[in-house]
Every structure is written in C-alpha cells, then in structure tokens.
Design a protein around this motif. Structure first.
Motif, PDB file in Angstrom:
ATOM      1  N   ASP A   1     -21.391 -45.077  72.503  1.00 34.49           N
ATOM      2  CA  ASP A   1     -21.483 -43.947  71.511  1.00 34.49           C
ATOM      3  C   ASP A   1     -22.880 -43.601  71.414  1.00 34.49           C
ATOM      4  OD1 ASP A   1     -21.114 -42.759  68.253  1.00 34.49           O
ATOM      5  OD2 ASP A   1     -20.325 -41.614  70.064  1.00 34.49           O
TER       6      ASP A   1
ATOM      7  N   MET B   1     -15.684 -41.998  77.974  1.00 31.13           N
ATOM      8  CA  MET B   1     -14.246 -42.299  77.727  1.00 31.13           C
ATOM      9  C   MET B   1     -14.229 -43.754  77.733  1.00 31.13           C
ATOM     10  SD  MET B   1     -11.877 -39.292  78.277  1.00 31.13           S
ATOM     11  CE  MET B   1     -12.300 -37.549  77.548  1.00 31.13           C
TER      12      MET B   1
ATOM     13  N   TYR C   1      -8.259 -38.807  82.796  1.00 29.52           N
ATOM     14  CA  TYR C   1      -9.107 -38.639  81.625  1.00 29.52           C
ATOM     15  C   TYR C   1     -10.631 -38.529  82.321  1.00 29.52           C
ATOM     16  CZ  TYR C   1      -5.811 -39.973  78.200  1.00 29.52           C
ATOM     17  OH  TYR C   1      -4.846 -40.059  77.383  1.00 29.52           O
TER      18      TYR C   1
ATOM     19  N   GLN D   1     -18.910 -31.074  74.106  1.00 29.00           N
ATOM     20  CA  GLN D   1     -19.092 -32.348  73.335  1.00 29.00           C
ATOM     21  C   GLN D   1     -19.735 -33.435  73.839  1.00 29.00           C
ATOM     22  OE1 GLN D   1     -14.873 -33.058  72.034  1.00 29.00           O
ATOM     23  NE2 GLN D   1     -14.258 -31.058  72.892  1.00 29.00           N
TER      24      GLN D   1
ATOM     25  N   LYS E   1     -15.348 -41.456  73.487  1.00 27.81           N
ATOM     26  CA  LYS E   1     -14.075 -41.152  73.040  1.00 27.81           C
ATOM     27  C   LYS E   1     -13.365 -42.092  73.538  1.00 27.81           C
ATOM     28  CE  LYS E   1     -15.928 -36.904  72.382  1.00 27.81           C
ATOM     29  NZ  LYS E   1     -16.043 -36.239  70.961  1.00 27.81           N
ATOM     30  N   THR E   2     -12.163 -42.362  72.629  1.00 28.80           N
ATOM     31  CA  THR E   2     -10.809 -43.132  73.111  1.00 28.80           C
ATOM     32  C   THR E   2      -9.625 -42.296  73.559  1.00 28.80           C
ATOM     33  OG1 THR E   2      -9.799 -43.368  71.149  1.00 28.80           O
ATOM     34  CG2 THR E   2     -11.627 -44.840  71.782  1.00 28.80           C
TER      35      THR E   2
ATOM     36  N   PHE F   1      -7.371 -41.654  71.939  1.00 32.69           N
ATOM     37  CA  PHE F   1      -6.840 -41.156  70.657  1.00 32.69           C
ATOM     38  C   PHE F   1      -7.610 -39.905  70.534  1.00 32.69           C
ATOM     39  CE2 PHE F   1      -4.263 -44.552  70.167  1.00 32.69           C
ATOM     40  CZ  PHE F   1      -5.202 -45.664  69.804  1.00 32.69           C
ATOM     41  N   ASP F   2      -8.895 -39.440  71.122  1.00 38.72           N
ATOM     42  CA  ASP F   2      -9.557 -38.453  70.800  1.00 38.72           C
ATOM     43  C   ASP F   2      -9.303 -37.382  71.898  1.00 38.72           C
ATOM     44  OD1 ASP F   2     -11.056 -39.610  68.804  1.00 38.72           O
ATOM     45  OD2 ASP F   2     -11.969 -41.003  70.295  1.00 38.72           O
ATOM     46  N   VAL F   3      -8.344 -37.273  72.668  1.00 38.72           N
ATOM     47  CA  VAL F   3      -8.361 -36.494  73.640  1.00 38.72           C
ATOM     48  C   VAL F   3      -6.956 -35.645  73.663  1.00 38.72           C
ATOM     49  CG1 VAL F   3      -8.309 -36.053  76.209  1.00 38.72           C
ATOM     50  CG2 VAL F   3      -9.623 -37.917  75.448  1.00 38.72           C
TER      51      VAL F   3
END
Ligand SMILES: NC(=O)C1=CN([C@@H]2O[C@H](COP(=O)(O)OP(=O)(O)OC[C@H]3O[C@@H](n4cnc5c(N)ncnc54)[C@H](OP(=O)(O)O)[C@@H]3O)[C@@H](O)[C@H]2O)C=CC1
Ligand SMILES: N[C@@H](C[C@H]1CC(C(=O)O)=NO1)C(=O)O
Length: 327
Positions: A106, A117, A288, A300, A304-305, A307-309
């Motif tokens: 991050d 990702m 992804y 952006q 991210k994982t 869960f964020d997409v």
C-alpha cells in the motif's frame, strides 16, 4: 485500445498467464520478464522475453504487471518493489502474512499513484469472496474451507526453496470424515490438523541431506507445521512420470440457521474442480488485471484485495449487457 499486460516470473503461473491473456481480446501480452537469462526461458507463444533489469525502462509500454513469482520468497520483495512503478496484481497466498504484505504494498502503490491488487486467485481470492458473502448472509453459522485432493502451488513452491531440493510437488488431501460431518450440518469444531493432511513428493539434489530436508518441510511455519505431513523422496523421472499435472480444487461451505429459534438449516457451498491450478489462477489474475487498470484510470491508487473490487470492474460486458444477461 488493448490493456497492455506484462508478466514478471515465468513458471507455472507465468505460463498460465500467457494462455489466459490470449483468451481476453481486450488485452495483449507485451512482454515476459525473468530473473534468469532470457535465452534459457522457452515460452508457449512468440512473446518477447527480457531480463528483469529491462523492466523499469519499459514502464511506458505496460499498463499492468502481473507478478507470477512464489509467495514464499519472491512476492514479499517483488510486489512492493514494482508497485511504485506499475499497476500490479499478485497471488500472494501466505495467509498469515497478508496484513504485513498489504501494508508494504500500500505504501509503495500510493507513492507511485498506482493500483496494486494482492492475494488474487482462488484461495486467497475467489474462496475469500465466497467466505465473506456467506458470512454476511448467514449470520448464525459456521465456516469451512476444504482443498483437494490436489497440488498446492504455494506449498510446492515453498518446498522447492529449501536448499538441496531440485523439484517437488505437494498434494493437499481433505479428511473425508470431516467433510462429511460438515455436509451433514453437524457443525463440527475442527482443528487445522483435523481437516487436511499433506503429502510431498521431493526430488533431492545429489548428496543432499534428505533427513534435514524432511525436517525443514514438516516444521515449516504457515505451510506444514500445523499438518500431519508425509514426505517421499523420488527421482526426477518418477516426478515427471507420476506427478506431471497440477490439478486442484476445493469447497467453501457455510452452514447456518434461520428463524426466531433456529428452526431452519441452510448450507451455502462454492466449489472448484480444476484440471490446471495455474491456468485457472491465471484467469482470475487476468480479470483483476483488467480491474486494476480501470480503477487506476479513474484515479484510484493504493493496495486493494478482492474485497475492494466491485464485480463490474472485472467484466468486459457493458452495464446494460450485465443487467440484461447476468441479473
Ligand atoms: N492465490 C491463489 O489462489 C494461488 C496462488 N498461487 C501462488 O503462485 C505462486 C507461484 O506458483 P508457481 O508458478 O507454481 O511457482 P513456480 O515455482 O513455477 O515459479 C515461481 C518462480 O520461480 C522461477 N522459476 C520458474 N521455473 C524455474 C526454473 N525452471 N528454474 C529457475 N527458476 C524458475 C520463476 O521466476 P523467474 O522467471 O524470475 O526465474 C517463477 O516466477 C505460488 O508460490 C503461490 O503462492 C498459486 C496458485 C493459486
Ligand atoms: N494458494 C493455493 C490455492 C489453495 C490450495 C491450498 C492448499 O492446497 O493448501 N490452499 O489454497 C495454491 O498455491 O495452490
């Protein structure tokens, strides 16, 4: 305009990515990068192969870099290293270390204004998503994940990193009695050791200390220490003859109750049956990669994982097509 994809690391996953990008006509594979001598790396297609020292000089030719290295030793270094310069996707699967990996990546991705990702694939990845959906929906319940019988690439990679190991394959084997109890809604409380066993087939280098290799495998934290593990030493010929494929699969299950007094039982099950673990995982990475590019194009950045997409970022369908065909 096609999304320009590059691969770093050419092993099982790298070959899978080469196939997966070809199945997506909004993408093109522009390059493969390797830490080895490119002349020694034989690809499936006519894609150009470069040594990794060429990667940064080609930054403006790449929209997304897919990192196909191993989770045991490659991705902890590579993902954060390249997230500063590229939109990246990796399949990092050392579950216990995902929070630490997320934090490092991050920082790098935000510094570079890129999207990174991590932990994309099927577990972590698709199985993670299905665990979250099931948990959010059936609030009074129990979660279970079973893998195999099949070849874990992460565990096989981890064994191959042990000094003295020339090649290896690791099979994950579910304990049938545990799986049956779950499917019968018995809601068993199961330890890690009660759910799976692990069987390893190892080719040792000439003169290597096999007893020490076996001990390192069986005591390896995050991979084998919490499992009953069997290690067989075989020849390279036997490995190629008897263990050439990389099939896998598994189940995510959640059993739960509804009604004011828990009158009704429910079972949510998501399952995968994979002829090729690397080719399937690469298909997830490719979807992804599309999302990473689109999210970065919107401004952006950061790590991210899955869960964020939002799912729409993964699809080549227009919103109207999605509404008319998938709702
Ligand atoms: N999240 C998920 O669901 C999944 C995650 N994974 C992850 O994918 C990772 C990669 O798996 P996999 O592709 O099977 O690993 P491999 O061992 O095939 O490849 C890992 C790296 O090793 C190097 N390498 C490959 N072949 C050779 C060779 N013959 N000689 C020297 N180096 C070689 C390559 O880097 P280079 O070209 O730079 O030398 C490659 O990127 C796993 O560790 C696992 O963590 C896998 C499946 C599912
Ligand atoms: N990340 C796994 C994918 C699944 C398979 C697995 C296991 O067999 O332990 N755990 O998660 C892999 O590398 O194959």
């Amino acid at each position: 305009m096609s999304i320009r994809v590059a691969i770093l690391g050419y092993g099982n996953l790298g070959r899978g990515m080469e196939c997966a990008v070809k199945q997506n006509d909004d993408m093109e594979l522009v390059a493969v990068f390797t830490r080895r001598d490119p002349a020694t790396v034989k690809t499936l297609t006519d894609v150009k192969v470069y040594n990794v020292d060429q990667l940064l000089s080609m930054q403006d030719q790449i929209d997304v870099l897919v990192l196909c290295g191993g989770s045991a030793t490659d991705l902890p270094k590579q993902t954060a290293e390249y997230a500063k310069y590229f939109n990246v996707v990796d399949s990092f699967d050392t579950h216990a270390k995902i929070p630490e990996h997320f934090a490092q990546v991050d920082t790098a991705a935000k510094e570079g204004g890129k999207v990174a990702m991590i932990s994309v694939g099927w577990d972590p990845g698709m199985f993670s998503l299905n665990r979250l959906y099931a948990n959010a929906i059936l609030r009074d319940g129990s979660d279970y994940t079973f893998w195999g019988k099949g070849v874990s690439q992460g565990h096989s990679d981890a064994i191959r990193r042990i000094p003295g190991v020339k090649d290896a394959k690791q099979y994950t084997i579910p304990v049938e009695a545990a799986l049956e109890a779950v499917r019968n809604c018995e809601n068993p409380v199961l330890t890690t050791r009660q759910k799976h066993t692990r069987e390893c087939f190892v080719v040792a280098e000439e003169g290597a200390d096999k007893a020490q290799i076996e001990e390192q495998i069986k005591t390896m934290p995050n991979y084998f220490a919490d499992y009953d593990t069997t290690v067989h030493f075989i020849t390279e010929e036997e490995l190629q003859r008897d263990h050439a494929g990389i099939p896998h699969g598994g189940f995510v299950l959640r059993t739960g109750k509804t009604g004011l007094n828990g009158e009704h039982d429910h079972v949510i099950e998501y399952s995968l049956k994979l002829d090729s673990n690397p080719e399937f995982t690469s298909c997830v990475l490719t979807a992804y990669a599309r999302a990473a590019y689109r999210m970065n194009q919107e401004g952006q950045n950061g790590c991210k994982t899955v869960f964020d997409v939002a799912p729409a970022y993964l699809s080549t369908l227009t919103p109207e097509e999605m509404r008319s065909t998938l709702l």
